[in-house]
Design a protein around this motif. Structure first.
Motif, PDB file in Angstrom:
ATOM      1  N   THR A  10       0.840  -1.193   0.000  1.00  0.00           N
ATOM      2  CA  THR A  10       0.000   0.000   0.000  1.00  0.00           C
ATOM      3  C   THR A  10       0.875   1.243   0.000  1.00  0.00           C
ATOM      4  O   THR A  10       1.758   1.383   0.848  1.00  0.00           O
ATOM      5  CB  THR A  10      -0.930   0.026   1.229  1.00  0.00           C
ATOM      6  N   VAL A  16      -5.400  10.466  -3.840  1.00  0.00           N
ATOM      7  CA  VAL A  16      -5.789   9.136  -4.321  1.00  0.00           C
ATOM      8  C   VAL A  16      -6.299   9.198  -5.757  1.00  0.00           C
ATOM      9  O   VAL A  16      -5.909   8.373  -6.590  1.00  0.00           O
ATOM     10  CB  VAL A  16      -6.838   8.489  -3.386  1.00  0.00           C
ATOM     11  N   VAL A  38      -9.655   4.960  -1.743  1.00  0.00           N
ATOM     12  CA  VAL A  38      -8.676   3.886  -1.894  1.00  0.00           C
ATOM     13  C   VAL A  38      -8.888   3.240  -3.265  1.00  0.00           C
ATOM     14  O   VAL A  38      -9.994   3.271  -3.806  1.00  0.00           O
ATOM     15  CB  VAL A  38      -8.820   2.842  -0.753  1.00  0.00           C
ATOM     16  N   PHE A  51      -3.743   4.581  -1.088  1.00  0.00           N
ATOM     17  CA  PHE A  51      -4.509   5.052   0.075  1.00  0.00           C
ATOM     18  C   PHE A  51      -3.949   6.416   0.453  1.00  0.00           C
ATOM     19  O   PHE A  51      -2.742   6.657   0.322  1.00  0.00           O
ATOM     20  CB  PHE A  51      -4.309   4.045   1.211  1.00  0.00           C
ATOM     21  N   ASP A  55      -4.466   9.022   5.883  1.00  0.00           N
ATOM     22  CA  ASP A  55      -5.320   7.897   6.264  1.00  0.00           C
ATOM     23  C   ASP A  55      -4.493   6.655   6.596  1.00  0.00           C
ATOM     24  O   ASP A  55      -4.809   5.924   7.535  1.00  0.00           O
ATOM     25  CB  ASP A  55      -6.321   7.580   5.149  1.00  0.00           C
ATOM     26  N   LEU A  56      -3.429   6.416   5.842  1.00  0.00           N
ATOM     27  CA  LEU A  56      -2.561   5.275   6.114  1.00  0.00           C
ATOM     28  C   LEU A  56      -1.867   5.438   7.465  1.00  0.00           C
ATOM     29  O   LEU A  56      -1.825   4.504   8.265  1.00  0.00           O
ATOM     30  CB  LEU A  56      -1.530   5.081   4.996  1.00  0.00           C
TER      31      LEU A  56
END
Length: 146
Positions: A10, A16, A38, A51, A55-56
């Motif tokens: 990821t 994104v 995503v 992603f 957020d990751l």
């Protein structure tokens, strides 16, 4: 012991939508997954995930500032929540730093994160929507029609 395989890589990206368009421009076909936050691309046995960077970091429970966040995680998908718990405990027993204990997650699965000695993140996950094939590879929805 952890299985010697990768299910997912990821990338934590700034935008994104922009990244998805870039990879689609390269000819990669996004899996049929309904989310703007995503994107997933089947890379012949390993899945590439796109992603949001913030957020990751939030998902892995690490700070985005300070140099320890690499903006990438590698995942191993397993076939049950109990297998995730056992794998996380095993990684911790071998020196992995648990950054996010395994828990039920917003997308309906069960996952946790640990970092290796250099801070690279590994996600251990059970995804009830992606069954595993005989070799332990996730089977994601087919690409969208062009």
């Amino acid at each position: 012991m952890l299985p010697q395989r990768m299910s997912l890589v990821t990338l934590g990206v700034a935008d994104v939508g922009r990244s998805r368009s870039f990879y689609e421009g390269l000819g990669f076909r996004a899996a049929n997954f309904d989310s703007e936050g995503v994107a997933f691309f089947d890379m012949n046995g390993v899945i590439l995930g796109i992603f949001g960077r913030e957020d990751l970091a939030e998902d892995a429970n690490v700070q985005i500032e300070g140099g320890s966040f690499s903006r990438i995680s590698v995942a191993i998908n397993l076939d049950s929540e109990s297998a995730v718990d056992a794998a996380m405990a095993f990684a911790a027993s071998k020196g992995g730093q648990v950054t996010q204990p395994a828990r039920k997650v917003f997308w309906g699965g069960y996952a946790g994160y640990f970092a290796d000695p250099d801070g690279y993140l590994w996600e251990i996950a059970y995804n009830p929507f992606w069954p595993l094939d005989a070799e332990g590879r996730p089977e994601i929805p087919p690409p969208r029609s062009a």
